[in-house]
Scaffold this active site. Sequence first.
Site, PDB file in Angstrom:
ATOM      1  N   HIS A   1       2.400 -10.553  62.648  1.00 45.44           N
ATOM      2  CA  HIS A   1       3.016 -10.209  61.367  1.00 45.44           C
ATOM      3  C   HIS A   1       2.316 -10.983  60.252  1.00 45.44           C
ATOM      4  O   HIS A   1       1.705 -12.021  60.495  1.00 45.44           O
ATOM      5  CB  HIS A   1       4.504 -10.550  61.385  1.00 45.44           C
ATOM      6  CG  HIS A   1       5.306  -9.695  62.318  1.00 45.44           C
ATOM      7  ND1 HIS A   1       6.670  -9.607  62.241  1.00 45.44           N
ATOM      8  CD2 HIS A   1       4.934  -8.879  63.348  1.00 45.44           C
ATOM      9  CE1 HIS A   1       7.115  -8.790  63.170  1.00 45.44           C
ATOM     10  NE2 HIS A   1       6.084  -8.336  63.860  1.00 45.44           N
TER      11      HIS A   1
ATOM     12  N   GLU B   1       3.465 -12.929  57.919  1.00 47.70           N
ATOM     13  CA  GLU B   1       3.918 -14.312  57.778  1.00 47.70           C
ATOM     14  C   GLU B   1       3.296 -15.217  58.839  1.00 47.70           C
ATOM     15  O   GLU B   1       2.818 -16.311  58.525  1.00 47.70           O
ATOM     16  CB  GLU B   1       5.446 -14.401  57.889  1.00 47.70           C
ATOM     17  CG  GLU B   1       6.190 -13.648  56.820  1.00 47.70           C
ATOM     18  CD  GLU B   1       6.566 -12.224  57.203  1.00 47.70           C
ATOM     19  OE1 GLU B   1       7.538 -11.706  56.640  1.00 47.70           O
ATOM     20  OE2 GLU B   1       5.873 -11.621  58.061  1.00 47.70           O
TER      21      GLU B   1
ATOM     22  N   CYS C   1      11.315 -10.929  59.322  1.00 44.27           N
ATOM     23  CA  CYS C   1      12.089 -10.593  60.510  1.00 44.27           C
ATOM     24  C   CYS C   1      12.561 -11.906  61.147  1.00 44.27           C
ATOM     25  O   CYS C   1      12.095 -12.987  60.772  1.00 44.27           O
ATOM     26  CB  CYS C   1      11.226  -9.792  61.485  1.00 44.27           C
ATOM     27  SG  CYS C   1       9.941 -10.773  62.318  1.00 44.27           S
TER      28      CYS C   1
ATOM     29  N   CYS D   1       9.633 -14.177  62.277  1.00 47.21           N
ATOM     30  CA  CYS D   1       8.894 -14.814  61.192  1.00 47.21           C
ATOM     31  C   CYS D   1       9.737 -15.857  60.468  1.00 47.21           C
ATOM     32  O   CYS D   1       9.221 -16.896  60.064  1.00 47.21           O
ATOM     33  CB  CYS D   1       8.387 -13.756  60.220  1.00 47.21           C
ATOM     34  SG  CYS D   1       7.119 -12.705  60.953  1.00 47.21           S
TER      35      CYS D   1
END
Length: 166
Positions: A65, A67, A95, A98
């Site tokens: 992801h 992040e 999410c 993250c």
Amino acid sequence: MNKKNPIPKLTYSAGNNYMQMAINTARSGIFRGHGGPFGSVVVKDGVVIGRAHNTVLLTHDPTSHGEINAIRAASRALEDHDLSGCELYTTGEPCPMCLAACMWANISKVYYGCTIADNALIGFRDEAFDAKFGGRAAFADYLTQLDRPACLALFEEYRGLGARRY
């Protein structure tokens, strides 16, 4: 920039410079087919030390992801796993994975554009995971929404690409 699929001129902008960097980073990824419209920037003392976008489709790694990738870049830049004093700017509310990574890295504040509910509108299932972990009420002081209109425009741009959902 990919000559086959050039990145179109930006028609919207964020008020915050770091969020604009996150949007630009996300656009770079979505127009290259790397993953969803999630770009992140890590800042320490006013200096960008990490910047990345979602690369789930590129790497075939569900943990890639924006992040997480930005945290990895910042940790490499500082040669330290402890990102105390850093802030993270990201186009979509993190999410649960993250969010936990931000906390493990000791990032002091997270600024996000679109909400978990906005993520669902473009085909992401963060809401289901979030519900299992008890929601966001406990993180009200840690997470701050910023520049949602510009990030929603990014999400609309992504939706218009007919990109692969995952």
